[in-house]
Design an enzyme around this catalytic site. Sequence first.
Site, mmCIF file in Angstrom:
data_model
loop_
_atom_site.group_PDB
_atom_site.id
_atom_site.type_symbol
_atom_site.label_atom_id
_atom_site.label_comp_id
_atom_site.label_asym_id
_atom_site.label_seq_id
_atom_site.Cartn_x
_atom_site.Cartn_y
_atom_site.Cartn_z
ATOM 1 N N LYS A 49 0.840 -1.210 0.000
ATOM 2 C CA LYS A 49 0.000 0.000 0.000
ATOM 3 C C LYS A 49 0.873 1.257 0.000
ATOM 4 O O LYS A 49 0.580 2.224 -0.711
ATOM 5 C CB LYS A 49 -0.937 -0.009 1.220
ATOM 6 N N GLN A 93 -4.300 -1.322 10.128
ATOM 7 C CA GLN A 93 -4.269 -2.638 9.481
ATOM 8 C C GLN A 93 -4.801 -3.719 10.416
ATOM 9 O O GLN A 93 -4.376 -3.823 11.576
ATOM 10 C CB GLN A 93 -2.828 -2.969 9.047
ATOM 11 N N ASP A 116 -10.743 3.136 5.061
ATOM 12 C CA ASP A 116 -11.054 1.709 5.089
ATOM 13 C C ASP A 116 -12.558 1.445 5.043
ATOM 14 O O ASP A 116 -12.982 0.325 4.749
ATOM 15 C CB ASP A 116 -10.524 1.116 6.401
HETATM 16 N N1 GUN Z 1 -6.727 -6.688 6.702
HETATM 17 C C1 GUN Z 1 -7.129 -7.403 5.628
HETATM 18 N N2 GUN Z 1 -7.759 -6.601 4.728
HETATM 19 C C2 GUN Z 1 -7.742 -5.364 5.260
HETATM 20 C C3 GUN Z 1 -8.222 -4.101 4.807
HETATM 21 O O1 GUN Z 1 -8.827 -3.937 3.738
HETATM 22 N N3 GUN Z 1 -7.997 -3.056 5.641
HETATM 23 C C4 GUN Z 1 -7.366 -3.193 6.828
HETATM 24 N N4 GUN Z 1 -7.206 -2.111 7.587
HETATM 25 N N5 GUN Z 1 -6.912 -4.342 7.271
HETATM 26 C C5 GUN Z 1 -7.105 -5.417 6.489
#
Ligand code: GUN
Length: 292
Positions: A49, A93, A116
């Site tokens: 990311k 995350q 998110d």
């Molecule tokens: N863990 C797995 N997928 C995601 C996501 O889309 N966002 C976040 N913050 N954590 C994740």
Amino acid sequence: MELIDGNHIAQEVLDELKGKVSAFECGKPCVTFVRVGDDPASISYVRKKEKTAASLGIDARLLVFPSTISENQLLEEIDRLNGDISVHGILVQAPLPPHINDVQIFNRVSPAKDVDGFNAVNLGKLCQEQPDAFRSCTPAGIIELIKRTGIETAGKRVVVLGRSLIVGKPIGMLLLNRSIPGNATVTFCHSRTHNLPALTREADLLIAAIGKPHFVTSDMIKPGCAVIDVGINRVPDSSRKSGYRLVGDVDFEQVAPKTSHITPVPGGVGPMTVAMLMANTVQAFEQSLKQP
Ligand code: GUN
């Protein structure tokens, strides 16, 4: 059968965003990632990311905390980011350590910075079909794949396997909504569903998001069904340097020949999740400019 190329479609989205970011005359978007602990998958997702953000000219910052951080300390860190006007997007995350209530954390992120889309306000806005809602990244990516591939959803039977907050519930809601793609008749299936294969066999579009390797087999599919595989499961593979390989929730070899469209794993939904996080960050920046 048409293979849906998530890498290619994600690159189209990223190219469009790059043009948009370079045209901003009053600053650039900034997203801050919060990682707690050293989960290897989380480290690799956040790194991906960060790299993608940098390639678009988006400012990406990373805060890493030990897995021993208390829930209150983490909430204080989020309050600090909420109050920092140089930060437009915040992403904590998941998964978080078991002593931290993840929903409490997601709800503390300012709804205006919730790239998110996990905050209760944004999930509520999704139900209300409000256009300024942040849609969580994986469901938004699936919508973009469906839209750009031209899969019809209006009036069709969609079956969602899984009821998670991150994927199952929001993708079902998005496809139920009166948007395009949308207007589908949506059925949710989960671990307590009776006679699940009879339900999946009715699907015109099947979305598998249950986190079980090769759960969907060819006997569960109606011929001509479109299949979106959200699973990213690590299975041991001694022939690989890493010691594992990634497989989806769908038994691709068996299922693909029966489908009209199918996403591979890897290279299907995964790249779209990252691209839509970037889209949400740009949206957060644009909405911040409109604040009084
Ligand atoms: N863990 C797995 N997928 C995601 C996501 O889309 N966002 C976040 N913050 N954590 C994740």
